[in-house]
Structures are given as C-alpha cells and as structure tokens.
Design an enzyme around this catalytic site. Structure first.
Site, short mmCIF file in Angstrom:
data_model
loop_
_atom_site.label_atom_id
_atom_site.label_comp_id
_atom_site.label_asym_id
_atom_site.label_seq_id
_atom_site.Cartn_x
_atom_site.Cartn_y
_atom_site.Cartn_z
N THR A 209 0.85 -1.20 0.00
CA THR A 209 0.00 0.00 0.00
C THR A 209 0.88 1.25 0.00
OG1 THR A 209 -1.91 1.05 1.05
CG2 THR A 209 -0.29 0.10 2.54
N ASN A 210 0.31 2.41 0.23
CA ASN A 210 1.08 3.65 0.27
C ASN A 210 0.59 4.49 1.44
OD1 ASN A 210 -1.11 5.47 -0.73
ND2 ASN A 210 -0.98 4.05 -2.46
N ARG A 211 1.15 5.66 1.62
CA ARG A 211 0.91 6.43 2.84
C ARG A 211 -0.26 7.40 2.75
NH1 ARG A 211 6.29 9.18 4.14
NH2 ARG A 211 5.16 9.85 5.99
#
Ligand code: CTP
Length: 429
Positions: A209-211
C-alpha cells in the site's frame, strides 16, 4: 469577509484542544467577525488569556463578577449574532443541556436567543458515553448545531474519536449557520471523489500500500457537499464520512476501477484524489505465505513478482463527455509542475493537483497540504501550506471556474478567479 459585522461570542472550555480555539479566533477575525472571547476557569489552565485578548476584538472575559454592566450575565448572549463553543467539554454540554448557569459562558448560553454552535472535544470513552450523547441529542433537538469531533490523536497519546474538528470546518459551520458562508455554486452537480491509498494483496495477511490517508479526498467531498453537490465518495479509508455523501468502500485498484468506471458517466465532476497503486502482486496466494516459500525459489532473497495495475484515469480522460470536469492528483518529488503537466496531457485532464511529497515538515498523514493547481488552459496556481479543507476550496473554485467557462454562464459564487502565480508549490496528501 464572509462574517463582516457579525458579533460572535467564542466560548472556550477547559480541554487540551483549547489551544486550537486560538486558530478559530484568528480565522473568525480574518473573516471580519467581531469576536468576544469568554474563557471558563478550566480553559485558563490550558491557554493564556493574553493570547485571546491580543487576537480578538475585545479583551477576554472569564467571570460573572468582573463586569461593569449591572446585568453582565445576559448582556453577552443578548447582543451576540452567534455563540460558538470550541472546544466544548462534556461538563459544558451537560450544564447547557440542563440549563445550568454557574459561570459566564453557561449564563451566556442560557440567556441567548442567537444560534449556538458547539464543537465537542474529549476522550473517546467520554464522547461515547450515553450521558454525553443524550445531552447532545437534547441540545440538537433545541436547534443547537453540533460540529462533531474528528478521529485522531488525543491528549496523552491515545488515538480515537474526540479530537476537536478542524478550525476551518468550525468556521465553515459558523458561516453556514449565519447564511454567509460557502456559495452553493455546485448546487445539483454530481461529484465523484476517490480517496485513500489502495491496498494490493500479497496473501490473506500482507498487502502493498502507500501512505495516503484519504484526508484530502474527504475534505474535497465535504466541501463539494457544502456547495450543494451530490457526492459519491469511493474510498479505501475508514474516516468518518461527511454527512450526505454516498460512500462506496473499496480496497484495491481493481475494486476502485470497478466502482468508479461504471459511475463516471453519471457525474459532472470527477476528482481522483486517491493514491492508486501502480503495481500489484501478479499472483495472490490463497494462504499466508511462509518465509521459506517466498525465499526458496531464489536462494534466500524473497521475491514478489509485480504486474502493472490498469490506469483507469486514462480511460476516464478518453471517455470524458462534453462539460464533464476531470481532476487528477500527482504526487511528485522532483520537477513538480513539469511532471504534473505531462500527466495532465497524457490523461486528458482539466486540472491536476500537484503535490511535492518531499517537502519538509508535511507528509501524507498530515492535516495540512500545499499544492500547485495545474490547469489545462496553461494556468498554474500556487496554494501555499494550509489545511486540507482550504485546499479543497481552492480545487473546487478552479472546477467551478472551468464549468462556468465551458457553459458560458456567469460565475454565481462571487469568488475571485484563481490568481496565477509562479509554480513553486509543495504538497501533502
Ligand atoms: N491513477 C489511476 N489509476 C492508476 C494509477 C493512477 O487512476 N492505476 C490516477 C491517480 O488517482 C491520480 C493520477 O492517476 O489522480 C496520477 O497518479 P500517479 O500515480 O501520480 O501517476 P502515474 O501516471 O501513475 O505516474 P507515476 O507513478 O509514474 O508518477
């Protein structure tokens, strides 16, 4: 100056969020209001009277007994156009619900016929207590406007619901109650917003995933609703949804595509604020992969084979119908505006919101953002570091300006056109 000439009593009670009331005070003053600050005894333990006296239109008042007027406890309430309490503790809500008036703020609340806005802030356990909720219900039934707390970090490091709403949202609520706020310049428009980072499964336990927190997308959804739009929010985030939005919860890039593409044609504005993964694992294991399984094929170094996701914003750009406004986001760390403009052209967008995610002091999880709005007509507009609701306002101002140009209508909002500036923005989603 949306609040010019309006007399607002700003009540501050004793909670850690009292420091945020300073920012609320400043914003009310900036909007032209005459602000009369009233601090409870508890509030004075958290924030200095001098700070409010320096910012507000009148010196702070803290007591029923220090006033020259013979009827001080009713005077403030009688002369106010609105009484705002931010933050409002559970004690204040209980006292107000009971009509109990043992200090200047509660006396002002009981004595006023002006609209009242309360902004609760407290620990999650207190917020969820049935007594607190019952008091809020009582207040709501009497017409009091409640700006609910947000989820986030609380005093003592706890995380949960109970954090004071953002100052920009509080001021927006005041403007809305006084009928002076947000122009209804998206009345009836259908707006689709995506928010959050997608999660791509490796196996039933692990994801890539990402932030992205989703906060910027939620702020855009809330602002569009305030301007009269019908809003569909396609989201991976589990933040409290803005009231009135149709929420479609998704997880992966493929889910998001399946939710957005069939709905796209029904929407007048599409804002792709989501951070959609560019790659996902080529195969999703149906069981939790053991370490030895990952490492076995490659002599010890685990390898996860990725494949590209489909960039469905390209499809939306290709199939854009006349009059539809398509907005993308570009998270960059180098050549912000040039990279964003290349994306805008490749994806046939009307506007791209460019973020420099390497900017110091701000990041994906922050409540603030700084962006450059890169428009298809060649204009770049800096939006310097501010709260995400204000960024949302700038994005939708630009959208409204484009819709006005494409339909040939006169602007209905009375808002100034975005001011072109040198492209040097920095951002955070
Ligand atoms: N986007 C999308 N589908 C994808 C990837 C991105 O719809 N599979 C959308 C995002 O929601 C965003 C815009 O495209 O609005 C730009 O995303 P970004 O990842 O910055 O651009 P890319 O084209 O993927 O370029 P790069 O990652 O190489 O910078």
């Amino acid at each position: 100056m949306s609040l010019a000439g309006r007399r607002i009593v700003l009540g501050v009670t004793g909670g850690i969020a009292a420091y945020k009331a300073v920012e609320v005070c400043r914003r009310l003053i900036d909007a032209g209001a005459h602000v009369v600050p009233v601090l409870t005894e508890g509030a004075t333990h958290f924030v200095g009277e001098t700070t409010f006296s320096a910012l507000a239109s009148e010196p702070v008042q803290t007591s029923l007994w220090h006033e020259a007027s013979p009827i001080p406890h009713t005077r403030l309430g009688q002369t106010a156009d609105l009484v705002l309490v931010a933050p409002a503790t559970s004690r204040l809500l209980a006292a107000y619900a009971m009509g109990y008036s043992d200090d200047l703020l509660t006396a002002t609340l009981v004595a006023t016929r002006a609209p009242v806005v309360v902004c609760p802030a407290m620990h999650t356990e207190m917020w969820e207590h049935p007594a607190v909720q019952a008091n809020l219900e009582t207040l709501r039934s009497r017409g009091v406007v409640v700006v609910p707390p947000a989820e986030g970090r609380l005093a003592g490091g706890d995380v949960g619901t109970g954090r004071l709403a953002e100052p920009a949202d509080i001021v927006a609520a005041v403007e809305q109650v006084l009928g002076t706020g947000t122009a209804r310049d998206l009345e009836g428009a259908r707006v689709l917003v995506t928010a959050g980072g997608t999660r791509e499964a490796i196996d039933p336990v692990r994801v890539i995933t990402n932030r992205s927190s989703g906060k910027q997308g939620y702020a855009i959804a809330a602002e569009a609703l305030a301007r009269g739009a019908r809003v569909t929010l396609v989201t991976t985030a589990s933040l409290p949804a803005p009231a009135g939005a149709e929420v479609v919860a998704v997880v992966s890039a493929a889910d998001m595509e399946a939710a957005v593409v069939p709905r796209a044609g029904d929407h007048d504005v599409i804002v792709m604020a989501a951070a959609v993964a560019d790659f996902r694992p080529a195969a999703v294991a149906d069981h939790k992969l053991k370490k030895h399984e990952l490492a076995a094929a490659t002599d010890g170094a685990p390898v996860i084979v990725l494949e590209p996701t489909h960039d469905f914003l390209v499809d939306l750009g290709r199939e854009k119908r006349p009059g539809q406004v398509l907005v993308g986001f570009a998270a960059e760390t180098t050549d912000l505006v040039a990279n964003a403009r290349t994306k805008l052209e490749r994806k046939n967008l009307d506007l791209i919101v460019a973020n420099d995610v390497s900017a110091p002091g701000v990041g994906f999880e922050h409540d603030t953002n700084a962006v450059v709005l890169v428009r298809a007509d060649g204009v770049d507009q800096d939006v310097p570091l501010t709260d995400k609701r204000s960024v949302a306002r700038a994005v939708l101002d630009a959208v409204v300006a484009m819709r006005t140009t494409s339909t040939g209508d006169q602007p209905t909002s009375g808002r100034p056109e975005p001011r072109p500036t040198s492209p040097a923005g920095k951002e955070h989603v």
